[in-house]
Scaffold this motif. Sequence first.
Motif, PDB file in Angstrom:
ATOM      1  N   CYS A 216      -5.885  -2.717  -0.223  1.00  0.00           N
ATOM      2  CA  CYS A 216      -5.536  -1.406   0.335  1.00  0.00           C
ATOM      3  C   CYS A 216      -6.736  -0.466   0.231  1.00  0.00           C
ATOM      4  O   CYS A 216      -7.575  -0.602  -0.659  1.00  0.00           O
ATOM      5  CB  CYS A 216      -4.345  -0.796  -0.406  1.00  0.00           C
ATOM      6  N   LYS A 217      -6.762   0.509   1.135  1.00  0.00           N
ATOM      7  CA  LYS A 217      -7.823   1.512   1.135  1.00  0.00           C
ATOM      8  C   LYS A 217      -7.225   2.862   1.476  1.00  0.00           C
ATOM      9  O   LYS A 217      -6.309   2.955   2.294  1.00  0.00           O
ATOM     10  CB  LYS A 217      -8.890   1.135   2.165  1.00  0.00           C
ATOM     11  N   SER A 218      -7.702   3.908   0.838  1.00  0.00           N
ATOM     12  CA  SER A 218      -7.193   5.261   1.106  1.00  0.00           C
ATOM     13  C   SER A 218      -7.518   5.670   2.541  1.00  0.00           C
ATOM     14  O   SER A 218      -8.628   5.454   3.020  1.00  0.00           O
ATOM     15  CB  SER A 218      -7.806   6.273   0.133  1.00  0.00           C
TER      16      SER A 218
ATOM     17  N   SER B 182       0.385   1.590   8.632  1.00  0.00           N
ATOM     18  CA  SER B 182       0.342   0.773   7.420  1.00  0.00           C
ATOM     19  C   SER B 182      -0.852  -0.180   7.421  1.00  0.00           C
ATOM     20  O   SER B 182      -1.276  -0.656   6.366  1.00  0.00           O
ATOM     21  CB  SER B 182       1.636  -0.017   7.274  1.00  0.00           C
TER      22      SER B 182
ATOM     23  N   GLN C 126      -3.526  -1.034   4.831  1.00  0.00           N
ATOM     24  CA  GLN C 126      -3.860  -2.386   4.389  1.00  0.00           C
ATOM     25  C   GLN C 126      -5.063  -2.920   5.152  1.00  0.00           C
ATOM     26  O   GLN C 126      -5.058  -2.992   6.376  1.00  0.00           O
ATOM     27  CB  GLN C 126      -2.646  -3.288   4.613  1.00  0.00           C
TER      28      GLN C 126
ATOM     29  N   GLN D 128      -2.345   5.188   1.981  1.00  0.00           N
ATOM     30  CA  GLN D 128      -3.277   4.077   2.132  1.00  0.00           C
ATOM     31  C   GLN D 128      -2.917   3.246   3.362  1.00  0.00           C
ATOM     32  O   GLN D 128      -1.842   3.406   3.938  1.00  0.00           O
ATOM     33  CB  GLN D 128      -3.243   3.170   0.890  1.00  0.00           C
TER      34      GLN D 128
ATOM     35  N   CYS E 139       0.840  -1.204   0.000  1.00  0.00           N
ATOM     36  CA  CYS E 139       0.000   0.000   0.000  1.00  0.00           C
ATOM     37  C   CYS E 139       0.871   1.248   0.000  1.00  0.00           C
ATOM     38  O   CYS E 139       1.970   1.261   0.566  1.00  0.00           O
ATOM     39  CB  CYS E 139      -0.925   0.011   1.223  1.00  0.00           C
TER      40      CYS E 139
END
Length: 481
Positions: free
Chosen positions: A170-172, A188, A158, A156, A152
């Motif tokens: 992954c995500k913002s 992270s 995980q 972002q 990521c």
Amino acid sequence: TDASGLIMTVPSDMDVLVRVDGTPDISLTAVYRQSQTTTASVSSLTQTIANLDVNKADKSAVEASISELSKELTRKLTEATQATAQLSTTVTEANAETERQLKALAARCVYAYEYDNGGTCTPLQVCVDGEYESRAPGKTSNRVCTKHSPPCSSSQFQTVAPTRFTDRECKSARQCTKSQYEVVPPTSVTDRVCRPLTPCPKGTEEARPPTTTSDRLCVTELPKESCKDLKSSGSTNTGVYEITLGGSRVSVRCDMDKDGGGWTLAMVNSDDGQALFTGDRRGYWMKDRTVFGSVNSPNRDFKSIIYHDMPFNEIMFVHNTGIWASYVIPRTNGRSMAQWFTERGFEQTDGCRAAGGSNLAEQRCCDGSWNAKGYPQKAGSLTKRHNLCNTRLYFNPMDNEGSSTCRNDENAWGPTWNDKSGGNCAFDDPGVYSAMGGQYRTGTSKGSSSVAGVAGFGFAAGFHNRNEDQNSRKFIQMYLR
């Protein structure tokens, strides 16, 4: 059959037929033997006909024999046709059984490690490090392995960790809005945690503004360190207030009207007969922390502790007539006026040079183009009039006697204005006519009268005369901001 159960070619001389599984097939063997017998009969009949010595005399006998043989042949051919049809049916059934057994053979693959690749058991693909199983294997399909997604990015976090069977996800990270602050920063593997800013409830005020990572601090009573702070918090009336200075409560007088308000009274020089602002008491302007007077008597001699402890960068002077003038003092760097004055910070900003000699180090020589020196007026009602040569502010100027040469005579102390009451412009006797701190001649303490000390710009501008009446009607106030 061979060892694998597959059908082998049947030799022509075999007299017993067997099934795929190795057991004898009696009915099929009988049909097969009948077809062999018929074939032999036809061959014998043909040979008999060939061997006949046909002659006319035996024609009838031959014809009868042929007729009989033809019937026999027809019967045998019929039987052979039936046997062939039976054989075809049996072969079809045998082929179906063979196909069934082939499928059963294919089912023997160890599906934990193999798959049926068109009848061949083939080893399954093995996913290596950095890959995951994106499609599971079937009985007739191989396993599919795919590379894991890259780590990521910094913006972002995980949400799903990579495994042998799952990809990384992954995500913002969440962004806090203007009405929120960050409680927990993102990592992270975790998102940022935001919380709404807390509005100050009624009866409190903001002591510390919010930041991106902290809430605003609200207190019941916010300590004010100057009249400027009071003005910023909503106080609008000129008068006496309390502020907190150095941890102590101090009563101060505030001017909330002139030049934006927020001015704190630091000194008053009055004709009250005390003569506290004279050359021989010039230490009041430097390290001497003596205070005197009262904020409730702004027309009498007064000195507040804020002169020593409150940072400033602007000065305002108010005469008893109401005439006033404000000035900006650059580069005070958070110092109080006493610190700035003692350290002679004005030496580098007012354009006047320090006088030569150790005895004159505290005096300023505003020789030459004096009209372009000093601090220009920022705002106010003071104008160039009467004996006032300009409205600029100077500190500790020496007596020039109206010339371009500085002399050790009626020198001024403290805030001073340039006038020509002594005869000419260019600081003619400034310590007598236009200094707020009186006059000071190096080598002698020449204390001026209180009227001369109160002069400031008042006498030079023609607002009062020099007669000392000691009734506190003539005064000049100095405010700081």
